[in-house]
Design a protein around this motif. Sequence first.
Motif, PDB file in Angstrom:
ATOM      1  N   ALA A  77       0.836  -1.208   0.000  1.00  0.00           N
ATOM      2  CA  ALA A  77       0.000   0.000   0.000  1.00  0.00           C
ATOM      3  C   ALA A  77       0.871   1.259   0.000  1.00  0.00           C
ATOM      4  O   ALA A  77       0.574   2.229  -0.704  1.00  0.00           O
ATOM      5  CB  ALA A  77      -0.913  -0.004   1.222  1.00  0.00           C
ATOM      6  N   LYS A  80       2.357   1.956  -3.441  1.00  0.00           N
ATOM      7  CA  LYS A  80       1.339   2.451  -4.379  1.00  0.00           C
ATOM      8  C   LYS A  80       0.920   3.882  -4.027  1.00  0.00           C
ATOM      9  O   LYS A  80       0.715   4.714  -4.909  1.00  0.00           O
ATOM     10  CB  LYS A  80       0.118   1.525  -4.366  1.00  0.00           C
ATOM     11  N   HIS A  81       0.770   4.163  -2.743  1.00  0.00           N
ATOM     12  CA  HIS A  81       0.309   5.492  -2.337  1.00  0.00           C
ATOM     13  C   HIS A  81       1.374   6.555  -2.651  1.00  0.00           C
ATOM     14  O   HIS A  81       1.062   7.617  -3.201  1.00  0.00           O
ATOM     15  CB  HIS A  81      -0.041   5.476  -0.855  1.00  0.00           C
ATOM     16  N   SER A  84       1.475   7.097  -6.340  1.00  0.00           N
ATOM     17  CA  SER A  84       0.327   7.843  -6.820  1.00  0.00           C
ATOM     18  C   SER A  84       0.498   9.351  -6.533  1.00  0.00           C
ATOM     19  O   SER A  84       0.206  10.206  -7.385  1.00  0.00           O
ATOM     20  CB  SER A  84      -0.922   7.250  -6.167  1.00  0.00           C
ATOM     21  N   ARG A 271      -7.939   0.520  -0.118  1.00  0.00           N
ATOM     22  CA  ARG A 271      -7.665   1.256  -1.351  1.00  0.00           C
ATOM     23  C   ARG A 271      -6.603   0.570  -2.217  1.00  0.00           C
ATOM     24  O   ARG A 271      -6.676   0.590  -3.435  1.00  0.00           O
ATOM     25  CB  ARG A 271      -7.183   2.665  -0.988  1.00  0.00           C
ATOM     26  N   TYR A 272      -5.617  -0.034  -1.563  1.00  0.00           N
ATOM     27  CA  TYR A 272      -4.442  -0.481  -2.329  1.00  0.00           C
ATOM     28  C   TYR A 272      -4.154  -1.982  -2.270  1.00  0.00           C
ATOM     29  O   TYR A 272      -3.251  -2.448  -2.958  1.00  0.00           O
ATOM     30  CB  TYR A 272      -3.195   0.250  -1.838  1.00  0.00           C
ATOM     31  N   THR A 273      -4.825  -2.750  -1.399  1.00  0.00           N
ATOM     32  CA  THR A 273      -4.524  -4.186  -1.350  1.00  0.00           C
ATOM     33  C   THR A 273      -5.836  -4.961  -1.445  1.00  0.00           C
ATOM     34  O   THR A 273      -6.769  -4.522  -2.102  1.00  0.00           O
ATOM     35  CB  THR A 273      -3.703  -4.572  -0.096  1.00  0.00           C
TER      36      THR A 273
END
Length: 292
Positions: A77, A80-81, A84, A271-273
């Motif tokens: 996560a 990815k965060h 982003s 949100r990410y996993t």
Amino acid sequence: MMPDERRSRRSHTAEGAAAVRATAHRDADPRLRNPDYLAERFLGPLLWLRACWKPVRPLTVWTIQRLLPGFYRFVVARTKHFDSILLGEVQSGVTQVVILGAGADSRAYRFAAQLTGSTVFELDHPLTSAWKQRRVRKLFGELPAHVRYAGVDFDHESLADALDRAGVDRAKPALFLWEGVTHYLTAAAVDATLAEVATFPARSSIVFDYFYGEAFAEPPVYPDVLKYKAYTAKHGELIVFGIDQDYVPAFVAQRGLRLSSNLAGPELSARYTDGDPRMLAFSPIAHARVPG
Ligand SMILES: C[S@@+](CC[C@H](N)C(=O)[O-])C[C@H]1O[C@@H](n2cnc3c(N)ncnc32)[C@H](O)[C@@H]1O
């Protein structure tokens, strides 16, 4: 090993974080797959085998979960965060990216195309920075022209001096990435860093993960944190800093910044996993902006 001894050797946790990203990069579940496809290229032979060699990978994942519960998912996560936010800020016109405690961060190389016209400044402890530069030279044959490297010890040197040495332009907005670092620093070093970021022009911002101050409570509110402290202490990198859960907006405001987002475990997981709640419960990710 005592903390002072750490300064005589490169960071172990920098390669460890890359090993966790490399392991998850090959996860069969796309929701748990870490996008950092370059992480494995920063590993020494033993860590590479553990992360990438199919027969031992299940044991590696199990070991990460046992030593650092929730960390595997959290790192997916977190990567990815941060990715982003980096892409969003660059798209909106920010052309300076400063990576504080860069370790094996691969964003300058993974996103080289998106970073055309931008400069990435990688700051780290001098020995870790030297190690990183050796690995990058081995990977690409030379140091990429859009990346600049500077050695700094945040506990003992001024960030302002390091930024000047690296050639950061204070008249232009910058995005600061501070991933996996704050909990190792003194409160004074964290204060100085945020205050320095606040001197940058509007549209500048900093993204960082941090431990809740409650993670230091006795008796422990989050028993798993003891495993993190034990693991990092074994490698001479002591977890010493946290920010109390409800205090984060005021904390960054007092240092001249405005909290833009602050995502904790459940939201990061959703949100990410795969949404599994087995996510680090005591380490959110904050994005704070220079008001303007
Ligand atoms: C867990 S690693 C994270 C590396 C990278 N940001 C990542 O997420 O993969 C911690 C990093 O912080 C750096 N660091 C910790 N304390 C530091 C200090 N006092 N001065 C400079 N760098 C420091 C280490 O050298 C290391 O690269």
